[in-house]
Design a protein around this motif. Structure first.
Motif, PDB file in Angstrom:
ATOM      1  N   TYR A  93     -44.007  59.719  80.462  1.00  8.85           N
ATOM      2  CA  TYR A  93     -44.286  60.945  81.088  1.00  8.85           C
ATOM      3  C   TYR A  93     -43.467  62.243  80.524  1.00  8.85           C
ATOM      4  CZ  TYR A  93     -45.706  58.973  85.451  1.00  8.85           C
ATOM      5  OH  TYR A  93     -46.454  58.288  86.506  1.00  8.85           O
ATOM      6  N   SER A  94     -42.265  62.063  79.691  1.00 12.54           N
ATOM      7  CA  SER A  94     -41.707  62.970  79.028  1.00 12.54           C
ATOM      8  C   SER A  94     -42.774  63.585  77.788  1.00 12.54           C
ATOM      9  CB  SER A  94     -40.563  62.682  78.318  1.00 12.54           C
ATOM     10  OG  SER A  94     -39.546  62.365  79.441  1.00 12.54           O
ATOM     11  N   GLY A  95     -43.472  62.595  77.128  1.00 14.09           N
ATOM     12  CA  GLY A  95     -44.271  62.937  75.888  1.00 14.09           C
ATOM     13  C   GLY A  95     -45.578  63.519  76.687  1.00 14.09           C
ATOM     14  N   ALA A  96     -46.092  63.307  77.860  1.00 14.53           N
ATOM     15  CA  ALA A  96     -47.146  63.947  78.235  1.00 14.53           C
ATOM     16  C   ALA A  96     -47.001  65.152  78.576  1.00 14.53           C
ATOM     17  CB  ALA A  96     -47.836  63.073  79.277  1.00 14.53           C
ATOM     18  N   LEU A  97     -45.647  65.349  79.382  1.00 11.09           N
ATOM     19  CA  LEU A  97     -45.245  66.683  79.936  1.00 11.09           C
ATOM     20  C   LEU A  97     -45.073  67.647  78.658  1.00 11.09           C
ATOM     21  CD1 LEU A  97     -44.165  68.651  82.015  1.00 11.09           C
ATOM     22  CD2 LEU A  97     -41.886  67.746  81.331  1.00 11.09           C
ATOM     23  N   ASN A  98     -44.523  67.279  77.498  1.00 12.14           N
ATOM     24  CA  ASN A  98     -44.136  68.219  76.378  1.00 12.14           C
ATOM     25  C   ASN A  98     -45.601  68.512  75.841  1.00 12.14           C
ATOM     26  OD1 ASN A  98     -42.120  69.374  74.904  1.00 12.14           O
ATOM     27  ND2 ASN A  98     -42.629  67.932  73.232  1.00 12.14           N
ATOM     28  N   LYS A  99     -46.584  67.401  75.819  1.00  8.15           N
ATOM     29  CA  LYS A  99     -47.796  67.922  75.197  1.00  8.15           C
ATOM     30  C   LYS A  99     -48.601  68.858  75.862  1.00  8.15           C
ATOM     31  CE  LYS A  99     -52.030  65.457  73.184  1.00  8.15           C
ATOM     32  NZ  LYS A  99     -52.624  64.328  72.937  1.00  8.15           N
ATOM     33  N   ILE A 122     -43.543  65.065  88.650  1.00  2.85           N
ATOM     34  CA  ILE A 122     -42.950  64.001  87.923  1.00  2.85           C
ATOM     35  C   ILE A 122     -41.295  63.753  87.808  1.00  2.85           C
ATOM     36  CG2 ILE A 122     -45.044  63.946  86.577  1.00  2.85           C
ATOM     37  CD1 ILE A 122     -43.349  65.422  84.245  1.00  2.85           C
ATOM     38  N   VAL A 123     -40.721  64.828  88.755  1.00 10.04           N
ATOM     39  CA  VAL A 123     -39.560  64.663  88.557  1.00 10.04           C
ATOM     40  C   VAL A 123     -38.685  63.477  88.565  1.00 10.04           C
ATOM     41  CG1 VAL A 123     -37.384  65.480  89.853  1.00 10.04           C
ATOM     42  CG2 VAL A 123     -39.180  67.286  89.242  1.00 10.04           C
ATOM     43  N   SER A 124     -39.176  62.579  89.682  1.00  4.79           N
ATOM     44  CA  SER A 124     -38.559  61.370  89.758  1.00  4.79           C
ATOM     45  C   SER A 124     -38.947  60.200  88.905  1.00  4.79           C
ATOM     46  CB  SER A 124     -38.608  60.806  91.257  1.00  4.79           C
ATOM     47  OG  SER A 124     -40.056  60.801  91.594  1.00  4.79           O
ATOM     48  N   LEU A 125     -40.296  60.395  88.062  1.00  2.00           N
ATOM     49  CA  LEU A 125     -40.841  59.556  87.492  1.00  2.00           C
ATOM     50  C   LEU A 125     -40.376  59.378  85.956  1.00  2.00           C
ATOM     51  CD1 LEU A 125     -44.533  60.006  88.633  1.00  2.00           C
ATOM     52  CD2 LEU A 125     -42.788  58.321  89.472  1.00  2.00           C
ATOM     53  N   MET A 126     -39.611  60.188  85.528  1.00  3.61           N
ATOM     54  CA  MET A 126     -39.175  60.487  84.063  1.00  3.61           C
ATOM     55  C   MET A 126     -38.019  59.442  83.590  1.00  3.61           C
ATOM     56  SD  MET A 126     -39.663  64.448  83.415  1.00  3.61           S
ATOM     57  CE  MET A 126     -39.914  64.353  81.331  1.00  3.61           C
ATOM     58  N   LYS A 127     -38.272  58.971  82.710  1.00  4.77           N
ATOM     59  CA  LYS A 127     -36.873  58.100  82.335  1.00  4.77           C
ATOM     60  C   LYS A 127     -35.958  58.815  81.622  1.00  4.77           C
ATOM     61  CE  LYS A 127     -39.543  53.601  81.808  1.00  4.77           C
ATOM     62  NZ  LYS A 127     -40.167  52.864  80.756  1.00  4.77           N
ATOM     63  N   ASP A 128     -36.378  59.905  80.942  1.00  6.13           N
ATOM     64  CA  ASP A 128     -35.315  60.654  80.210  1.00  6.13           C
ATOM     65  C   ASP A 128     -35.827  62.213  80.634  1.00  6.13           C
ATOM     66  OD1 ASP A 128     -33.397  62.026  78.822  1.00  6.13           O
ATOM     67  OD2 ASP A 128     -34.408  61.475  76.955  1.00  6.13           O
ATOM     68  N   PRO A 129     -35.167  62.509  81.658  1.00  2.00           N
ATOM     69  CA  PRO A 129     -35.509  64.059  82.165  1.00  2.00           C
ATOM     70  C   PRO A 129     -34.948  65.350  81.184  1.00  2.00           C
ATOM     71  CG  PRO A 129     -33.766  63.105  83.412  1.00  2.00           C
ATOM     72  CD  PRO A 129     -34.020  62.283  82.471  1.00  2.00           C
ATOM     73  N   SER A 130     -34.182  64.765  79.847  1.00  2.00           N
ATOM     74  CA  SER A 130     -33.663  66.045  79.478  1.00  2.00           C
ATOM     75  C   SER A 130     -34.626  66.864  78.580  1.00  2.00           C
ATOM     76  CB  SER A 130     -32.706  65.479  78.118  1.00  2.00           C
ATOM     77  OG  SER A 130     -33.584  64.761  77.272  1.00  2.00           O
ATOM     78  N   MET A 131     -35.902  66.501  78.101  1.00  2.00           N
ATOM     79  CA  MET A 131     -36.745  67.436  77.514  1.00  2.00           C
ATOM     80  C   MET A 131     -37.323  68.313  78.521  1.00  2.00           C
ATOM     81  SD  MET A 131     -40.272  68.065  77.185  1.00  2.00           S
ATOM     82  CE  MET A 131     -40.772  66.579  78.097  1.00  2.00           C
ATOM     83  N   ALA A 132     -37.476  67.676  79.920  1.00  2.00           N
ATOM     84  CA  ALA A 132     -38.105  68.433  80.848  1.00  2.00           C
ATOM     85  C   ALA A 132     -37.058  69.669  81.344  1.00  2.00           C
ATOM     86  CB  ALA A 132     -38.424  67.464  82.111  1.00  2.00           C
ATOM     87  N   GLY A 133     -35.838  69.292  81.193  1.00  2.00           N
ATOM     88  CA  GLY A 133     -34.727  70.343  81.611  1.00  2.00           C
ATOM     89  C   GLY A 133     -34.647  71.377  80.463  1.00  2.00           C
TER      90      GLY A 133
END
Length: 122
Positions: free
Chosen positions: A54-60, A92-103
């Motif tokens: 999820y983090s990588g997909a969000l970033n991309k 995806i808020v609750s699905l991310m293992k590491d939410p730091s990048m989203a933050g």
């Protein structure tokens, strides 16, 4: 294990607070910026989620939509670009293992919206 679960839950709660703030500032832009309905809707790619999480997909996804430098973000219109960006985060808020990048992205987008004239909640 228990401490990491608490820490993870705390990070997700902090992320939800940022998503709520982004929603608030994006909503205040509706009256001040022109509407652009020509921007295509978007979301996370399921293949990316499977391959890079999820983090990588969000970033991309956000790099594709907003560019590669979070310091140079510009909001100059409202419409699908803003609503889809918010929708991606909300989904995806609750699905991310590491939410730091989203933050990091959320904080940059909030600051960008404020720079564009959004009124942050007092």
């Amino acid at each position: 294990m228990f401490e990491s679960t608490i820490a993870s839950g705390s990070k997700h709660l902090q992320l939800q607070v940022l998503v709520n703030q982004l929603s608030d500032v994006f909503n205040t832009l509706l009256e001040t910026l022109p509407l652009n309905l020509s921007y295509p809707t978007f979301g996370l790619d399921f293949e990316d989620i499977k391959d890079i999480g999820y983090s990588g997909a969000l970033n991309k996804c956000l790099h594709r939509v907003w560019g590669y430098n979070t310091l140079g973000l510009v909001v100059d219109q409202h419409g699908p670009k803003l609503s889809c960006t918010l929708g991606v985060f909300e989904s995806i808020v609750s699905l991310m293992k590491d939410p730091s990048m989203a933050g990091h992205w959320l904080k940059a987008l909030i600051q960008c919206a404020i720079a564009a004239g959004a009124c942050p909640e007092q």
